[in-house]
Design a protein around this motif. Structure first.
Motif, PDB file in Angstrom:
ATOM      1  N   LYS A  80     125.446  18.162 140.564  1.00 49.48           N
ATOM      2  CA  LYS A  80     124.527  17.134 140.040  1.00 49.48           C
ATOM      3  C   LYS A  80     124.860  16.747 138.595  1.00 49.48           C
ATOM      4  O   LYS A  80     124.611  15.628 138.180  1.00 49.48           O
ATOM      5  CB  LYS A  80     123.076  17.611 140.130  1.00 49.48           C
ATOM      6  CG  LYS A  80     122.783  18.836 139.284  1.00 49.48           C
ATOM      7  CD  LYS A  80     121.312  19.175 139.309  1.00 49.48           C
ATOM      8  CE  LYS A  80     121.081  20.484 138.588  1.00 49.48           C
ATOM      9  NZ  LYS A  80     119.718  20.884 138.462  1.00 49.48           N
ATOM     10  N   TRP A  81     125.448  17.676 137.826  1.00 52.03           N
ATOM     11  CA  TRP A  81     125.688  17.380 136.411  1.00 52.03           C
ATOM     12  C   TRP A  81     126.688  16.262 136.194  1.00 52.03           C
ATOM     13  O   TRP A  81     126.766  15.689 135.135  1.00 52.03           O
ATOM     14  CB  TRP A  81     126.159  18.652 135.672  1.00 52.03           C
ATOM     15  CG  TRP A  81     125.098  19.688 135.693  1.00 52.03           C
ATOM     16  CD1 TRP A  81     123.860  19.565 135.134  1.00 52.03           C
ATOM     17  CD2 TRP A  81     125.137  20.948 136.338  1.00 52.03           C
ATOM     18  NE1 TRP A  81     123.131  20.689 135.387  1.00 52.03           N
ATOM     19  CE2 TRP A  81     123.885  21.565 136.116  1.00 52.03           C
ATOM     20  CE3 TRP A  81     126.107  21.638 137.083  1.00 52.03           C
ATOM     21  CZ2 TRP A  81     123.579  22.829 136.614  1.00 52.03           C
ATOM     22  CZ3 TRP A  81     125.804  22.894 137.561  1.00 52.03           C
ATOM     23  CH2 TRP A  81     124.552  23.482 137.334  1.00 52.03           C
TER      24      TRP A  81
ATOM     25  N   ILE B 271     126.563  28.834 139.003  1.00 55.58           N
ATOM     26  CA  ILE B 271     125.517  28.559 137.999  1.00 55.58           C
ATOM     27  C   ILE B 271     124.396  27.782 138.679  1.00 55.58           C
ATOM     28  O   ILE B 271     123.219  27.975 138.384  1.00 55.58           O
ATOM     29  CB  ILE B 271     126.079  27.777 136.786  1.00 55.58           C
ATOM     30  CG1 ILE B 271     127.190  28.575 136.100  1.00 55.58           C
ATOM     31  CG2 ILE B 271     124.952  27.429 135.794  1.00 55.58           C
ATOM     32  CD1 ILE B 271     126.803  29.954 135.613  1.00 55.58           C
ATOM     33  N   ALA B 272     124.750  26.925 139.631  1.00 57.76           N
ATOM     34  CA  ALA B 272     123.736  26.149 140.356  1.00 57.76           C
ATOM     35  C   ALA B 272     122.745  27.055 141.089  1.00 57.76           C
ATOM     36  O   ALA B 272     121.661  26.610 141.454  1.00 57.76           O
ATOM     37  CB  ALA B 272     124.420  25.194 141.334  1.00 57.76           C
ATOM     38  N   ASP B 273     123.099  28.331 141.317  1.00 53.37           N
ATOM     39  CA  ASP B 273     122.188  29.264 141.982  1.00 53.37           C
ATOM     40  C   ASP B 273     121.213  29.942 141.017  1.00 53.37           C
ATOM     41  O   ASP B 273     120.346  30.705 141.447  1.00 53.37           O
ATOM     42  CB  ASP B 273     122.985  30.354 142.723  1.00 53.37           C
ATOM     43  CG  ASP B 273     123.902  29.753 143.775  1.00 53.37           C
ATOM     44  OD1 ASP B 273     123.495  28.768 144.423  1.00 53.37           O
ATOM     45  OD2 ASP B 273     125.038  30.243 143.920  1.00 53.37           O
TER      46      ASP B 273
ATOM     47  N   SER C 252     120.618  26.599 135.265  1.00 55.68           N
ATOM     48  CA  SER C 252     120.824  25.206 135.701  1.00 55.68           C
ATOM     49  C   SER C 252     119.986  24.251 134.853  1.00 55.68           C
ATOM     50  O   SER C 252     120.464  23.194 134.430  1.00 55.68           O
ATOM     51  CB  SER C 252     120.414  25.015 137.157  1.00 55.68           C
ATOM     52  OG  SER C 252     121.270  25.731 137.981  1.00 55.68           O
ATOM     53  N   ALA C 253     118.738  24.644 134.601  1.00 54.23           N
ATOM     54  CA  ALA C 253     117.856  23.782 133.799  1.00 54.23           C
ATOM     55  C   ALA C 253     118.396  23.660 132.375  1.00 54.23           C
ATOM     56  O   ALA C 253     118.316  22.591 131.749  1.00 54.23           O
ATOM     57  CB  ALA C 253     116.437  24.348 133.790  1.00 54.23           C
ATOM     58  N   TYR C 254     118.937  24.738 131.881  1.00 53.88           N
ATOM     59  CA  TYR C 254     119.552  24.713 130.530  1.00 53.88           C
ATOM     60  C   TYR C 254     120.729  23.735 130.502  1.00 53.88           C
ATOM     61  O   TYR C 254     120.843  22.907 129.590  1.00 53.88           O
ATOM     62  CB  TYR C 254     120.004  26.142 130.204  1.00 53.88           C
ATOM     63  CG  TYR C 254     120.783  26.325 128.931  1.00 53.88           C
ATOM     64  CD1 TYR C 254     120.204  26.069 127.696  1.00 53.88           C
ATOM     65  CD2 TYR C 254     122.105  26.788 128.962  1.00 53.88           C
ATOM     66  CE1 TYR C 254     120.921  26.267 126.516  1.00 53.88           C
ATOM     67  CE2 TYR C 254     122.828  26.998 127.794  1.00 53.88           C
ATOM     68  CZ  TYR C 254     122.228  26.735 126.575  1.00 53.88           C
ATOM     69  OH  TYR C 254     122.939  26.931 125.421  1.00 53.88           O
ATOM     70  N   LEU C 255     121.579  23.790 131.540  1.00 63.13           N
ATOM     71  CA  LEU C 255     122.691  22.830 131.593  1.00 63.13           C
ATOM     72  C   LEU C 255     122.178  21.397 131.726  1.00 63.13           C
ATOM     73  O   LEU C 255     122.733  20.484 131.113  1.00 63.13           O
ATOM     74  CB  LEU C 255     123.641  23.161 132.753  1.00 63.13           C
ATOM     75  CG  LEU C 255     124.670  24.258 132.513  1.00 63.13           C
ATOM     76  CD1 LEU C 255     125.653  24.330 133.676  1.00 63.13           C
ATOM     77  CD2 LEU C 255     125.429  24.033 131.208  1.00 63.13           C
ATOM     78  N   ASP C 256     121.112  21.213 132.517  1.00 63.79           N
ATOM     79  CA  ASP C 256     120.512  19.869 132.631  1.00 63.79           C
ATOM     80  C   ASP C 256     120.145  19.354 131.233  1.00 63.79           C
ATOM     81  O   ASP C 256     120.430  18.210 130.885  1.00 63.79           O
ATOM     82  CB  ASP C 256     119.187  19.894 133.422  1.00 63.79           C
ATOM     83  CG  ASP C 256     119.376  20.173 134.903  1.00 63.79           C
ATOM     84  OD1 ASP C 256     120.519  20.122 135.383  1.00 63.79           O
ATOM     85  OD2 ASP C 256     118.360  20.467 135.572  1.00 63.79           O
TER      86      ASP C 256
ATOM     87  N   LEU D 214     129.689  27.764 130.841  1.00 67.01           N
ATOM     88  CA  LEU D 214     128.801  27.520 131.993  1.00 67.01           C
ATOM     89  C   LEU D 214     129.192  26.251 132.755  1.00 67.01           C
ATOM     90  O   LEU D 214     129.178  26.226 133.982  1.00 67.01           O
ATOM     91  CB  LEU D 214     127.337  27.407 131.541  1.00 67.01           C
ATOM     92  CG  LEU D 214     126.681  28.657 130.963  1.00 67.01           C
ATOM     93  CD1 LEU D 214     125.211  28.371 130.642  1.00 67.01           C
ATOM     94  CD2 LEU D 214     126.799  29.845 131.908  1.00 67.01           C
ATOM     95  N   ILE D 215     129.557  25.208 132.030  1.00 72.01           N
ATOM     96  CA  ILE D 215     129.821  23.921 132.704  1.00 72.01           C
ATOM     97  C   ILE D 215     131.152  23.957 133.471  1.00 72.01           C
ATOM     98  O   ILE D 215     131.358  23.173 134.398  1.00 72.01           O
ATOM     99  CB  ILE D 215     129.763  22.739 131.688  1.00 72.01           C
ATOM    100  CG1 ILE D 215     129.471  21.415 132.401  1.00 72.01           C
ATOM    101  CG2 ILE D 215     131.016  22.630 130.853  1.00 72.01           C
ATOM    102  CD1 ILE D 215     128.095  21.281 132.945  1.00 72.01           C
TER     103      ILE D 215
END
Ligand SMILES: N[C@@H](CCC(=O)N[C@@H](CS)C(=O)NCC(=O)O)C(=O)O
Length: 323
Positions: A314-315, A263-265, A270-274, A245-246
């Motif tokens: 953002k990541w 993935i940002a969409d 996205s919240a999981y990656l955050d 994902l990253i």
């Protein structure tokens, strides 16, 4: 790649395809585990470490092993050597300190220049690709294992007595669920992006593309209900999903043409990656500049070698790495 222990100069880092242009990944050749002798030597922490890990930060498979090593607190027992991100005509290599990419290990600190030397030292007639990660026996000077999913389990299970953490990445009561989750993402997503990127026919590309996005849709629904991949704790499934994902918006979306959505969409993904990027073991082993430079150095897919400036994600805002 190596053929009977000899490096083939005319070499292109696109792996094999079948008659319909479908990408085929090679099976790993070294599948050893740690002996009692290794365990004793590793825990003694002599000046010369008993094992070491060769990785590329670009590589999702290698990064699986790095994240597990960090999560379990094994850093002091397992030193790491990081190759230059760009794959050359001679495969992975270490660059001298004056041209070293920030975060990579300088050639002056290594006994080898090319990763393929590890393979011929281990088997002088080796035929196959010289891939990372490699778990290396520093005393015997041979490869112990070159398959990330097995190295991850070796770290989690065989090195348990040395862990500096209570975390179990493959707990007994969730093993079936973890295996099922891993299987549900390997072919269609982890390897699916490669199947799209390295397809040599329109049909093979479209087949892989459809599977990538139907898997992402399923995962998006999953993460609206769940915090982690399996159960309510971090497991190896999170590591295996995270590494793909990253890299998605950074490299696969553009270079591998998996560009229906980023993935940002996907809000839940996205919240999981955050969430995962807040865990140092995940963010500290994620090097966006290596990822972009590495993928975009694959000449067959990007002959000019130009590395895109974006995307602005953002990541990576607070984690500009300097080496
Ligand atoms: N199944 C292996 C795959 C490793 C792999 O394909 N690594 C890539 C980098 S991401 C590599 O070293 N490729 C070099 C090559 O194919 O020649 C694992 O999971 O460890």
């Amino acid at each position: 790649m190596l053929v009977n222990g000899h490096w083939q100069k005319k070499w292109d880092p696109v792996q094999k395809t079948d008659n319909e242009g479908r990408f085929l990944r090679q099976n790993s050749a070294f599948k050893g585990s740690l002996s009692e002798h290794h365990l004793k030597k590793i825990s003694e922490q002599n000046a010369e470490p008993a094992i070491k890990l060769y990785v590329a930060y670009i590589c999702p498979w290698a990064t699986r092993t790095l994240i597990a090593r960090s999560l379990l607190g094994l850093e002091k027992y397992i030193p790491v050597s990081v190759v230059a991100p760009e794959i050359t005509d001679f495969g992975w290599h270490f660059a001298p300190s004056d041209t070293v990419f920030p975060g990579s290990t300088a050639a002056e600190n290594e006994e080898i220049e090319y990763i393929h030397q590890l393979y011929t030292q281990s088997d002088q007639n080796y035929t196959g690709r010289a891939t990372v990660p490699v778990l290396w026996d520093t005393q015997e000077q041979i490869i112990i294992n070159n398959e990330s999913e097995e190295i991850l389990r070796i770290f989690n299970t065989e090195l348990r007595p040395l862990h500096q953490s209570e975390l179990d990445l493959y707990p007994e009561n969730f093993q079936q669920a973890i295996d099922a989750f891993n299987n549900s993402i390997y072919h269609t997503l982890n390897n699916g992006v490669y199947r799209a990127g390295f397809a040599t026919s329109q049909q093979a590309y479209e087949e892989a593309f459809a599977e990538v996005f139907s898997t992402l849709e399923t995962l998006e629904k999953h993460f609206t209900r769940q915090k982690f991949a399996v159960a309510d704790q971090l497991t190896e499934s999170d590591i295996r999903l995270f590494v793909t994902l990253i890299r998605f918006d950074l490299a696969y979306y553009g270079l591998f043409k998996t560009n229906l959505k980023r993935i940002a969409d996907y809000p839940a993904l996205s919240a999981y990656l955050d969430r995962l990027m807040q865990v140092p073991a995940f963010s500290q082993n994620t090097w966006p500049d290596h990822i972009k430079a590495g993928y975009y150095s694959v000449k067959a897919l990007n002959p000019t070698g130009i590395v895109p400036k974006g995307p602005d994600l953002k990541w990576f805002k607070e984690s500009v790495k300097t080496g």
